[in-house]
Design a protein around this motif. Structure first.
Motif, PDB file in Angstrom:
ATOM      1  N   VAL A 157       0.833  -1.205   0.000  1.00  0.00           N
ATOM      2  CA  VAL A 157       0.000   0.000   0.000  1.00  0.00           C
ATOM      3  C   VAL A 157       0.867   1.254   0.000  1.00  0.00           C
ATOM      4  O   VAL A 157       1.959   1.283   0.575  1.00  0.00           O
ATOM      5  N   VAL A 158       0.357   2.288  -0.661  1.00  0.00           N
ATOM      6  CA  VAL A 158       0.918   3.633  -0.603  1.00  0.00           C
ATOM      7  C   VAL A 158      -0.199   4.525  -0.083  1.00  0.00           C
ATOM      8  O   VAL A 158      -1.212   4.711  -0.760  1.00  0.00           O
ATOM      9  N   VAL A 159      -0.020   5.051   1.120  1.00  0.00           N
ATOM     10  CA  VAL A 159      -1.111   5.749   1.805  1.00  0.00           C
ATOM     11  C   VAL A 159      -0.759   7.220   1.976  1.00  0.00           C
ATOM     12  O   VAL A 159       0.285   7.563   2.541  1.00  0.00           O
ATOM     13  N   GLU A 160      -1.649   8.073   1.491  1.00  0.00           N
ATOM     14  CA  GLU A 160      -1.504   9.519   1.668  1.00  0.00           C
ATOM     15  C   GLU A 160      -2.775  10.043   2.306  1.00  0.00           C
ATOM     16  O   GLU A 160      -3.869   9.913   1.758  1.00  0.00           O
ATOM     17  N   ALA A 161      -2.641  10.623   3.485  1.00  0.00           N
ATOM     18  CA  ALA A 161      -3.802  11.169   4.202  1.00  0.00           C
ATOM     19  C   ALA A 161      -3.336  12.326   5.062  1.00  0.00           C
ATOM     20  O   ALA A 161      -2.180  12.382   5.492  1.00  0.00           O
ATOM     21  N   VAL A 162      -4.246  13.255   5.319  1.00  0.00           N
ATOM     22  CA  VAL A 162      -3.887  14.444   6.087  1.00  0.00           C
ATOM     23  C   VAL A 162      -3.395  14.050   7.463  1.00  0.00           C
ATOM     24  O   VAL A 162      -3.741  12.991   8.001  1.00  0.00           O
TER      25      VAL A 162
END
Length: 669
Positions: free
Chosen positions: A50-55
């Motif tokens: 997974v590649v996770v981008e979140a604030v």
């Protein structure tokens, strides 16, 4: 204000969580999953990279902690004592320590059992099935060799550390001792930071050493295609799932140009938490300290805020303002200092003291920090973030703001902008970080502008004098002030958004006032600056002393040595002038002697032309006066030459000395 979105109960996961893991989650106050957790955990628990981008503040840490533990629990066979099952790498020791504490919280809650691993010799003793995690960070109390010893004694399945220490553990002291053949999970937290800031070579060596049959997760709040996806091959991800959790808000849109029509709404994407109010305030460079002070007063009185983080540009600025802020803050605040130049133990102690403090609005707790405290740190009780200086790296802006309004709580973030820096607002808007302008703070309320736009706030002088009073108590603080000012100017000149933050547009005199400097330091940037609005403090620099006795003794000795050297230089200069003068006198005497020789030579030539062919009778010799009148003599000059010849003969015979001769003829021109 929008509420934080949630994505269902933990029980809704297709793969149920282990009961004791679920108990820990609920004890932490997380009754429901956040969107990033609901999206990531099911994939990561299975067999998906997974590649996770979140604030920031969206729950990314639990999104990899929970599936990591669950994967280890669900293994058919437990790891041997020399094997590791999960490796988590973070860019800073503070973030690594925080992640370690969360893993420790979970693993300490697991039920004990009677038994052991296959290589244990006392199966009847109760113990934890999964040993506590191992933290690998730089420390004066732990060396790489000690890390290996701790691993051998605990048999940790989960390793958390910074890149350099992990590399030493796997490829240095631990090579041949630590086995990674059965590694299940690799997590790169704050992946963009790891990939961007000099860790590429270290990560490459680590990843090459790890088995390819593993699950890999990259997590960050700011990860663009340019700085992360192009590095996925290096990180060893295989067909990863990209998870992007966005924050959207409604923004009013006036649909009638003449102002008489209705209003509509547009959806605005944000890269900051929904519960975060992000403000900017414009002021002069000299007014930044005044405005920061009033922001704190406003937050305390209107929102009962009690825990603040104030970000500065450099480590030297943090050290300096830590010394002077107690004299100007409006409340009896407890200050904490955190930056990258502090020893690791001090950083850990400071972070622990701040996070565990119990402040009140009457006595707030304030952390002064650089960007070392910007990423990943979970400080859930922070009410307000103030950016005294915008970050040199624009990506750090959202991370700084994200230290407040975490896990569904509300918070406010402020940034102070000077002059041309107001263009930074549009720059952030492009990056989906909206900023709302707040008017200038007067002494007691909001006003649109200072009372007199043409002059600076009258409290600037008051604050400057207060700071100077503190500086005058110790010359050491003055040295820190100059160092902080110089470091700030250097950092400003290297800002990544250099077309906005231009040193030539910055009021350096105003900055010096805000710092409360006693005098301007000597530096090229101040060489041609207009000093019309600047006045040095009235200081007797000869008696201005250090509070530290050893440092003051050193200063006195240095000044005495300097004075002695100055006297010696003056003495040497006088001797040199004297020597030069003596040489000049000798040269003058030589010139006079040459003139006399020329006169004698001229006399001899003239006499030859005046000798009669027939010698006159002795009785007919003319007098001297007659010869002169007849032109047979050239006057007094010839008499002087004759007298000089006679004296020269006497000098040659020794009848007179050189001094007598020079006294007689030394001044002849």
């Amino acid at each position: 204000m929008s509420a934080t979105a949630f994505a269902g109960d933990w029980a809704s996961l297709l793969t149920p969580l282990t009961p004791w893991v679920l108990d820990v989650i609920r004890s932490m106050g997380h009754a429901r999953m956040t969107p990033v957790q609901a999206s990531t955990i099911p994939l990561f628990m299975k067999h998906k990279d997974v590649v996770v981008e979140a604030v920031t503040g969206s729950g990314k840490t639990l999104a990899f902690v929970i599936p990591t533990i669950e994967r280890l629990i669900r293994r058919e066979s437990k790891h041997r004592r020399d094997e590791i099952g999960a490796l988590i790498i973070s860019p800073t020791r503070e973030l690594a320590t925080q992640i370690h504490s969360i893993f420790s919280l979970f693993l300490s809650a697991q039920p004990q059992f009677v038994g052991s691993r296959s290589d244990h010799t006392s199966p009847e003793l109760p113990e934890l099935e999964y040993p506590p995690p191992l933290l690998l960070v730089s420390s004066t109390q732990s060396s790489p060799a000690h890390d290996v010893q701790r691993f051998n004694s605990t048999g940790a399945d989960i390793i958390i550390g910074t890149p350099g220490r992990v590399e030493e553990f796997l490829l240095g002291k631990g090579k041949g001792v630590v086995s990674v053949r059965e590694l299940d999970v690799l997590v790169l937290d704050e992946a963009d930071r790891l990939l961007d800031l000099g860790f590429q070579a270290t990560l490459t060596r680590i990843l090459t050493h790890l088995p390819k049959q593993r699950r890999t997760g990259l997590f960050s709040a700011t990860m663009t295609d340019a700085n992360a996806l192009t590095e996925l091959v290096r990180a060893g991800l295989r067909n990863p799932a990209r998870i992007v959790v966005k924050v959207q808000s409604k923004k009013a849109l006036n649909t009638d140009h003449d102002g008489k029509g209705g209003a509509g709404n547009i959806i605005e994407e944000r890269r900051i938490p929904a519960n975060l109010q992000n403000f900017y305030l414009r002021c002069r460079a000299s007014e930044k300290m005044v405005q920061m002070n009033r922001i704190i007063s406003y937050e305390v009185s209107h929102y009962q805020s009690s825990q603040f983080i104030i970000y500065f540009a450099t480590c030297a600025c943090v050290d300096y303002f830590y010394k002077i802020l107690p004299s100007i803050l409006p409340h009896s605040a407890t200050l904490h200092s955190l930056h990258g130049n502090l020893p690791p133990t001090s950083r850990t102690r400071t972070l622990g003291a701040f996070s565990s403090s119990l402040p009140t609005p009457e006595s707030p707790s304030i952390l002064l920090a650089t960007d070392v405290a910007a990423r990943g740190l979970d400080l859930p009780h922070v009410d307000v973030v103030i950016q005294f200086d915008p970050p040199s790296d624009p990506k750090a802006f959202s991370h700084r703001c994200g230290r407040t309004a975490r896990a569904g709580r509300s918070g406010r973030a402020w940034v102070l902008l000077v002059g041309r820096e107001a263009e930074y607002v549009d720059f952030m808007s492009v990056r989906k970080i909206p900023l709302k302008e707040q008017p200038y703070f007067s002494e007691d309320k909001f006003v649109a502008t200072p009372e007199d736009e043409s002059s600076e706030d009258p409290h600037v002088e008051i604050f400057t004098n207060k700071i100077r009073e503190t500086l005058l108590t110790d010359r050491g603080i003055h040295d820190q002030a100059a160092k902080a000012f110089v470091s700030f100017v250097r950092a400003y000149s290297k800002h990544e958004a250099s077309y906005i933050f231009r040193l030539k547009d910055l009021d350096l005199i105003g900055v010096a006032k805000s710092f409360g400097l006693l005098r301007l330091p000597r530096m090229p940037e101040l060489k041609d600056i207009n000093r019309e609005n600047w006045c040095d403090a009235d200081v007797d620099w000869d008696t201005y002393a250090y509070m530290n006795k050893a440092q003051e003794t050193k200063r006195v000795i240095a000044e005495a040595t300097s004075l002695e050297n100055k006297r010696e230089k003056q003495k040497a200069s006088r001797v040199k002038r004297k020597l030069n003068s003596a040489w000049s006198e000798k040269a003058s005497q030589k010139e006079e002697r040459d003139k006399r020789k020329e006169k004698r030579s001229a006399k001899k030539k003239w006499l030859k032309t005046q000798v009669p062919t027939t010698p006159a009778p002795l009785g007919n010799q003319t007098s001297k006066r007659t010869r002169i009148e007849d032109g047979q003599d050239s006057g007094d000059d010839w008499n002087d030459l004759a007298r000089e010849e006679r004296m020269a003969k006497k000098l040659k015979k020794g009848d007179i000395n050189q001094k007598t001769f020079d006294a007689e003829f030394g001044d002849i021109h």
